[in-house]
Design a protein around this motif. Sequence first.
Motif, PDB file in Angstrom:
ATOM      1  N   ALA A 439       0.848  -1.188   0.000  1.00 52.88           N
ATOM      2  CA  ALA A 439       0.000   0.000   0.000  1.00 52.88           C
ATOM      3  C   ALA A 439       0.888   1.244   0.000  1.00 52.88           C
ATOM      4  CB  ALA A 439      -0.914   0.001   1.220  1.00 52.88           C
ATOM      5  N   CYS A 440       0.281   2.395  -0.257  1.00 58.25           N
ATOM      6  CA  CYS A 440       0.976   3.681  -0.151  1.00 58.25           C
ATOM      7  C   CYS A 440       0.283   4.529   0.911  1.00 58.25           C
ATOM      8  CB  CYS A 440       0.970   4.415  -1.483  1.00 58.25           C
ATOM      9  SG  CYS A 440       2.094   3.738  -2.712  1.00 58.25           S
ATOM     10  N   LEU A 441       1.060   5.362   1.602  1.00 62.55           N
ATOM     11  CA  LEU A 441       0.537   6.233   2.653  1.00 62.55           C
ATOM     12  C   LEU A 441       1.026   7.654   2.390  1.00 62.55           C
ATOM     13  CD1 LEU A 441      -0.854   6.733   5.405  1.00 62.55           C
ATOM     14  CD2 LEU A 441       1.296   6.049   6.503  1.00 62.55           C
ATOM     15  N   ALA A 442       0.097   8.590   2.288  1.00 63.88           N
ATOM     16  CA  ALA A 442       0.440   9.999   2.108  1.00 63.88           C
ATOM     17  C   ALA A 442      -0.658  10.848   2.720  1.00 63.88           C
ATOM     18  CB  ALA A 442       0.617  10.340   0.632  1.00 63.88           C
ATOM     19  N   GLY A 443      -0.297  11.759   3.593  1.00 62.79           N
ATOM     20  CA  GLY A 443      -1.279  12.649   4.196  1.00 62.79           C
ATOM     21  C   GLY A 443      -2.376  11.938   4.944  1.00 62.79           C
ATOM     22  N   GLY A 444      -2.098  10.743   5.451  1.00 65.70           N
ATOM     23  CA  GLY A 444      -3.098   9.972   6.171  1.00 65.70           C
ATOM     24  C   GLY A 444      -3.957   9.082   5.298  1.00 65.70           C
ATOM     25  N   VAL A 445      -3.752   9.121   3.979  1.00 63.59           N
ATOM     26  CA  VAL A 445      -4.527   8.292   3.058  1.00 63.59           C
ATOM     27  C   VAL A 445      -3.744   7.024   2.749  1.00 63.59           C
ATOM     28  CG1 VAL A 445      -5.590   8.158   0.780  1.00 63.59           C
ATOM     29  CG2 VAL A 445      -5.650  10.311   2.064  1.00 63.59           C
ATOM     30  N   LEU A 446      -4.310   5.872   3.106  1.00 61.70           N
ATOM     31  CA  LEU A 446      -3.751   4.555   2.792  1.00 61.70           C
ATOM     32  C   LEU A 446      -4.478   4.028   1.562  1.00 61.70           C
ATOM     33  CD1 LEU A 446      -3.325   2.540   6.117  1.00 61.70           C
ATOM     34  CD2 LEU A 446      -1.627   2.714   4.308  1.00 61.70           C
ATOM     35  N   VAL A 447      -3.722   3.711   0.520  1.00 63.49           N
ATOM     36  CA  VAL A 447      -4.402   3.362  -0.726  1.00 63.49           C
ATOM     37  C   VAL A 447      -3.646   2.264  -1.471  1.00 63.49           C
ATOM     38  CG1 VAL A 447      -3.231   5.222  -1.972  1.00 63.49           C
ATOM     39  CG2 VAL A 447      -5.375   4.329  -2.868  1.00 63.49           C
ATOM     40  N   GLY A 448      -4.416   1.356  -2.100  1.00 63.29           N
ATOM     41  CA  GLY A 448      -3.853   0.323  -2.960  1.00 63.29           C
ATOM     42  C   GLY A 448      -3.150  -0.775  -2.195  1.00 63.29           C
ATOM     43  N   GLY A 449      -2.393  -1.581  -2.938  1.00 64.66           N
ATOM     44  CA  GLY A 449      -1.688  -2.711  -2.348  1.00 64.66           C
ATOM     45  C   GLY A 449      -2.081  -4.005  -3.025  1.00 64.66           C
ATOM     46  N   VAL A 450      -1.693  -5.112  -2.403  1.00 56.49           N
ATOM     47  CA  VAL A 450      -1.970  -6.417  -2.977  1.00 56.49           C
ATOM     48  C   VAL A 450      -2.714  -7.298  -1.982  1.00 56.49           C
ATOM     49  CG1 VAL A 450      -0.015  -6.404  -4.555  1.00 56.49           C
ATOM     50  CG2 VAL A 450       0.290  -7.330  -2.258  1.00 56.49           C
ATOM     51  N   GLN A 451      -3.429  -8.238  -2.541  1.00 54.11           N
ATOM     52  CA  GLN A 451      -4.106  -9.257  -1.752  1.00 54.11           C
ATOM     53  C   GLN A 451      -3.586 -10.605  -2.213  1.00 54.11           C
ATOM     54  OE1 GLN A 451      -8.378  -9.522  -2.221  1.00 54.11           O
ATOM     55  NE2 GLN A 451      -8.654 -10.019  -0.072  1.00 54.11           N
TER      56      GLN A 451
END
Length: 600
Positions: A439-451
């Motif tokens: 996932a990516c984290l920027a400004g408190g927003v956690l977004v994307g990644g893998v399952q």
Amino acid sequence: MLCSFPDELLVHVAVMVRELNDLNALMATCHSLRERLHTSRLLWQTLVYSLLTESVVALHTRAWRGDDSARFYRQLYFSATTCRVAAYANTLRETCMPQRPSPVDGHMLRATGHTATSAAHLIVIIGGWRPECMLDHLHVSVVDLRGPKLLEPTLAPSSARPSRRLRHTSCAVNRPSWAHVPAGAPDLPCVLVLGGAYDGGPSDEEDSEERGKPIAGGLLTLTLLTFATDDGAVANWEENHADGTAPASIWHHAAASFANASRVVVFGGDMSEEDDEFEQIRDRRRVGHVYVLSVEERFWSRVSTSGACPSWRSLHVAVAYKEAADATEHLLVLGGSERHIPAFSSSSVADFKPYLLNLTTCEWRTIEHSEDGTNELTPVPRMRFAADVYGSHLIVYGGHGNGLIPRRQQLLALNLRSLQWHSVHTCNAPSSYPDTPAACLAGGVLVGGVQMQLFGGVRPCDKFDFLCLAEPPQAHGASPKKAKDAVEGDCLGAESSMETSISSGPVWEGSACRTIEALSPSSTLDDEEEEVDDRLSGRMISVQLRSANGSSRTVTLPIQMVASLLESGVLSQVEADGESGGNAAVGLAHPANEEDEATD
């Protein structure tokens, strides 16, 4: 004497003091001085914006339902200096999501190998492996934290269409004079994208021999994104050539802006062996340089470094931050692998020591993890993790390593002053995909990644969460028990008559009372669960997999993996052999697709 100072001068003195303990001592010298400082909106607002980015403040204003008061900024400052408890703002998240989800909404978030960058109040999500995205150019989505609002910008008619890519890097820079922006465009930072590799295009695209090929130009091609509207709804791409010394092919690297976002430093990454710069990193344990870009001049330099240099890394994290005491800027490098890694591949992890590069002297330093108990914990090494600076700490989320990452180490904080680690408690569970690698984290927003998919590699997932600091549970230095008695949620000598939470209306997920629950003695159950995890970490179990059509096969898996797959819903049931404790029969809730073999 201080009591006679005008407000502006008094605030200036208090800002110079800065540390909470020192501020407490200063306020203890005089009752009237305490009242003036304690209730000074200007003081606490100044301290907050000196510590936190505009995007983080914007998110917490919405999540905490802040009222622009001295109390709101005071509490946020306390939370940002301690970083002990976090909360997922799930209610706020729901207001941001489209009311009628569509396939287009899915590809806005479903990515891995992407980037997320803070640009004032905007979080800009760029690229990544997006097999469901049908665009033939680089994808962008934006979160406007003032709403919050999730949207896909419209590209201006004159905009370039940069190539799709993954494992690039991006950072916010001040708008250079050579950037093309329409008249009346807002004064927002630009987002600079560097390098990467082609992601292969849509999943139904037959021509995939270019998959994983480096993007032409590498660091020498500056791909710049600007915004024509304040909410990020209209955007413009442009590509410009840069001169100097830098690789013409690069992926798995990391970049950060510094010097008031006028310069960019790049560390790590993989290059083609044909690249002129490859010889500089062939022996990745003996590399002593970084690449530095002057954005305005469009010129790269290979800058030599000294000191305790880290090995050259891939799939790592690098962030720039400024020391509060003397304004010295540093690049922090953490984790990753010291092996050369092709795109869509992986390797073993390197050490997880924090390496700091003084961006003025270009000298590295690090800290050894001691065994005398002075470190609160020593994290498990990892790669493909998310990280961002929250005040005086670096927050680290997720990732994966050579083995399983303990549950209590899924969310960590590194004190940027002492370089000591501690676990971060959470008041609640996220709305989507807990413990998501990549996932990516920027400004408190956690977004994307893998399952993870059983016997089918990994697939991008549409994780989307707001990770906030929780409100402080007590006056500075008070115990959770005393705080629970007072339940006023204030710091620095709050009065017991104050309300329990910043916000009015329904209690949000990270309110003061929720923070107290997260810090209560019952939270020690997490440690007991961790001990169980440690005892099971090396155990294997024979599992009979039964598909929906009745066919079955027997495999041997780590028992923790089986538990994780059950928790995530990939496996639907277990019938364990109580006699041996080493056999189980399970059903596949989501049979793996044989096409889903790619790993990133």
